[in-house]
Write an enzyme that holds these catalytic residues in place. Structure first.
Site, PDB file in Angstrom:
ATOM      1  N   LYS A 170       1.021  -1.192  -0.065  1.00  0.00           N
ATOM      2  CA  LYS A 170      -0.076  -0.079  -0.148  1.00  0.00           C
ATOM      3  C   LYS A 170       0.967   1.248  -0.041  1.00  0.00           C
ATOM      4  O   LYS A 170       0.596   2.155  -0.823  1.00  0.00           O
ATOM      5  CB  LYS A 170      -1.116   0.033   1.158  1.00  0.00           C
ATOM      6  CG  LYS A 170      -1.965  -1.073   1.380  1.00  0.00           C
ATOM      7  CD  LYS A 170      -2.961  -0.917   2.442  1.00  0.00           C
ATOM      8  CE  LYS A 170      -2.477  -0.848   3.766  1.00  0.00           C
ATOM      9  NZ  LYS A 170      -1.743  -1.945   4.328  1.00  0.00           N
ATOM     10  N   ARG A 217      -9.273   1.125   9.706  1.00  0.00           N
ATOM     11  CA  ARG A 217      -8.719  -0.175   9.966  1.00  0.00           C
ATOM     12  C   ARG A 217      -9.768  -1.017  10.679  1.00  0.00           C
ATOM     13  O   ARG A 217      -9.681  -2.199  10.915  1.00  0.00           O
ATOM     14  CB  ARG A 217      -7.554  -0.251  10.722  1.00  0.00           C
ATOM     15  CG  ARG A 217      -6.262  -0.741   9.735  1.00  0.00           C
ATOM     16  CD  ARG A 217      -5.230  -0.575  10.727  1.00  0.00           C
ATOM     17  NE  ARG A 217      -3.775  -1.253  10.401  1.00  0.00           N
ATOM     18  CZ  ARG A 217      -2.798  -0.695   9.875  1.00  0.00           C
ATOM     19  NH1 ARG A 217      -2.719   0.500   9.562  1.00  0.00           N
ATOM     20  NH2 ARG A 217      -1.712  -1.378   9.828  1.00  0.00           N
ATOM     21  N   ARG A 228      12.269  -7.489   5.953  1.00  0.00           N
ATOM     22  CA  ARG A 228      12.232  -6.000   5.790  1.00  0.00           C
ATOM     23  C   ARG A 228      13.478  -5.495   6.818  1.00  0.00           C
ATOM     24  O   ARG A 228      13.563  -6.020   8.036  1.00  0.00           O
ATOM     25  CB  ARG A 228      11.005  -5.335   6.019  1.00  0.00           C
ATOM     26  CG  ARG A 228      10.234  -4.422   5.180  1.00  0.00           C
ATOM     27  CD  ARG A 228       9.052  -3.866   5.785  1.00  0.00           C
ATOM     28  NE  ARG A 228       8.006  -3.912   5.046  1.00  0.00           N
ATOM     29  CZ  ARG A 228       6.700  -3.568   5.561  1.00  0.00           C
ATOM     30  NH1 ARG A 228       6.620  -3.180   6.895  1.00  0.00           N
ATOM     31  NH2 ARG A 228       5.783  -3.336   4.712  1.00  0.00           N
ATOM     32  N   ARG A 261      12.403  -3.407  12.334  1.00  0.00           N
ATOM     33  CA  ARG A 261      11.296  -2.795  13.118  1.00  0.00           C
ATOM     34  C   ARG A 261      10.748  -3.923  14.138  1.00  0.00           C
ATOM     35  O   ARG A 261      10.430  -4.844  13.502  1.00  0.00           O
ATOM     36  CB  ARG A 261      10.229  -2.055  12.425  1.00  0.00           C
ATOM     37  CG  ARG A 261      10.669  -0.812  11.884  1.00  0.00           C
ATOM     38  CD  ARG A 261       9.769  -0.187  11.084  1.00  0.00           C
ATOM     39  NE  ARG A 261       8.128  -0.803  10.982  1.00  0.00           N
ATOM     40  CZ  ARG A 261       7.273  -0.195  10.212  1.00  0.00           C
ATOM     41  NH1 ARG A 261       7.591   0.668   9.251  1.00  0.00           N
ATOM     42  NH2 ARG A 261       6.081  -0.655  10.143  1.00  0.00           N
ATOM     43  N   ARG A 321      -0.301  -9.230  13.536  1.00  0.00           N
ATOM     44  CA  ARG A 321      -0.890  -8.295  12.839  1.00  0.00           C
ATOM     45  C   ARG A 321      -1.906  -8.994  11.681  1.00  0.00           C
ATOM     46  O   ARG A 321      -2.739  -8.226  11.393  1.00  0.00           O
ATOM     47  CB  ARG A 321       0.221  -7.302  12.141  1.00  0.00           C
ATOM     48  CG  ARG A 321       0.846  -6.516  13.234  1.00  0.00           C
ATOM     49  CD  ARG A 321       2.118  -5.951  12.508  1.00  0.00           C
ATOM     50  NE  ARG A 321       1.853  -5.027  11.459  1.00  0.00           N
ATOM     51  CZ  ARG A 321       2.884  -4.280  10.748  1.00  0.00           C
ATOM     52  NH1 ARG A 321       4.074  -4.802  10.848  1.00  0.00           N
ATOM     53  NH2 ARG A 321       2.714  -3.349  10.001  1.00  0.00           N
TER      54      ARG A 321
HETATM   55  P1  AMP Z   1       0.970   0.311   9.519  1.00  0.00           P
HETATM   56  O1  AMP Z   1       2.589   1.110   9.359  1.00  0.00           O
HETATM   57  O2  AMP Z   1      -0.035   1.035   8.681  1.00  0.00           O
HETATM   58  O3  AMP Z   1       1.205  -0.885   9.307  1.00  0.00           O
HETATM   59  O4  AMP Z   1       0.686   0.708  11.296  1.00  0.00           O
HETATM   60  C1  AMP Z   1       1.678   0.208  12.216  1.00  0.00           C
HETATM   61  C2  AMP Z   1       0.866   0.092  13.268  1.00  0.00           C
HETATM   62  O5  AMP Z   1       0.224   1.450  13.920  1.00  0.00           O
HETATM   63  C3  AMP Z   1      -0.188  -0.759  13.343  1.00  0.00           C
HETATM   64  O6  AMP Z   1       0.036  -2.335  13.573  1.00  0.00           O
HETATM   65  C4  AMP Z   1      -1.329  -0.336  14.535  1.00  0.00           C
HETATM   66  O7  AMP Z   1      -0.630  -0.782  15.723  1.00  0.00           O
HETATM   67  C5  AMP Z   1      -0.877   1.154  14.264  1.00  0.00           C
HETATM   68  N1  AMP Z   1      -2.007   1.792  13.225  1.00  0.00           N
HETATM   69  C6  AMP Z   1      -1.709   2.265  12.061  1.00  0.00           C
HETATM   70  N2  AMP Z   1      -2.904   2.634  11.386  1.00  0.00           N
HETATM   71  C7  AMP Z   1      -3.843   2.308  12.512  1.00  0.00           C
HETATM   72  C8  AMP Z   1      -5.448   2.516  12.478  1.00  0.00           C
HETATM   73  N3  AMP Z   1      -6.030   3.202  11.433  1.00  0.00           N
HETATM   74  N4  AMP Z   1      -6.116   2.110  13.598  1.00  0.00           N
HETATM   75  C9  AMP Z   1      -5.538   1.332  14.695  1.00  0.00           C
HETATM   76  N5  AMP Z   1      -4.168   1.471  14.654  1.00  0.00           N
HETATM   77  C10 AMP Z   1      -3.428   1.917  13.582  1.00  0.00           C
END
Ligand code: AMP
Length: 217
Positions: free
Chosen positions: A13, A88, A123, A156, A167
């Site tokens: 994405k 989400r 990664r 990370r 996740r």
């Molecule tokens: P991402 O980089 O989008 O995969 O986000 C990393 C982490 O941030 C996720 O695993 C969640 O813990 C948190 N996070 C990101 N976006 C959201 C969202 N829209 N709602 C809740 N938690 C989020």
């Protein structure tokens, strides 16, 4: 142009979002990036966020919705925006609908779980610059070192295999229901966004072409 990119973590994405935002001259709104910036600030809220994110769970809906509302009120969002990693949960999508924040397109990028695990757990990240490598698909010149600075690369915490599996489970439980939410929305309302699902397995260029075809059709 108001877009949502939906898909599991590691579906690509972020990469597609960068391209689309360049083409359509709209800002990319990544809740993950916004939360990581809050974590880097070292504040008390940042420390709380870090522990939730490192566990692979989701941050509370209220916090995310407040973050998004403040962000889209900024002047650079006047002509549109792209949401990467938001909504989400059904509650987050409902918050957009309740506030009459109309979305033009929802693009779902589909990738099987086994491929996601291989992609994310390989990664590696250079914290100072944000440069991202992959042990298999995009390795650095010297193993474990950033190409430009030679500094060590790190994984990370939320990219470790056990966290990736968590996740993915969270994605299937809490985010995948948005697929039906948007499909049903489309069937029922003239204001609904168009919904398109795309296979996220080809090259970055191929996937970008499919997204662009979906947006122009
Ligand atoms: P991402 O980089 O989008 O995969 O986000 C990393 C982490 O941030 C996720 O695993 C969640 O813990 C948190 N996070 C990101 N976006 C959201 C969202 N829209 N709602 C809740 N938690 C989020």
């Amino acid at each position: 142009m108001r877009l949502i990119l939906l898909g599991p973590p590691g579906a690509g994405k972020g990469t597609q979002a960068e391209r689309l935002c360049g083409t359509h001259a709209i800002p990319k709104i990544s809740t993950g990036d916004m939360l990581r910036a809050a974590v880097q600030s070292g504040s008390a809220i940042g420390r709380e966020l870090r522990s939730v994110m490192e566990s692979g769970a989701l941050v509370a809906d209220d916090q995310i919705i407040a973050l998004i509302k403040a962000r889209i009120a900024q002047p650079d969002c006047a002509n549109g925006f792209l949401f990467d990693g938001f909504p989400r949960t059904i509650a987050q999508a409902e918050a957009l609908r309740t506030d009459n924040i109309q979305i033009d397109h929802v693009i779902e990028i589909r990738v099987p779980d086994a491929e996601i695990v291989a992609r994310i757990s390989g990664r590696r990240w250079h914290p100072a610059s944000g440069r991202v490598y992959h042990t298999q698909y995009n390795p650095p010149r010297d193993e474990g070192r950033d190409d430009l600075t030679g500094e060590p690369l790190v994984q990370r915490a939320d990219d470790r295999e056990e966290t990736v599996l968590k996740r993915l489970a969270v994605y299937h439980q809490q985010t995948a229901p948005l697929i039906d939410f948007y499909k049903n929305y489309e069937a029922k309302s003239p204001h609904a966004p168009c919904y398109t699902a795309i296979a996220g397995l080809g090259s970055v260029d191929e996937i970008a072409r499919e997204i662009s075809d979906a947006l122009s059709s």
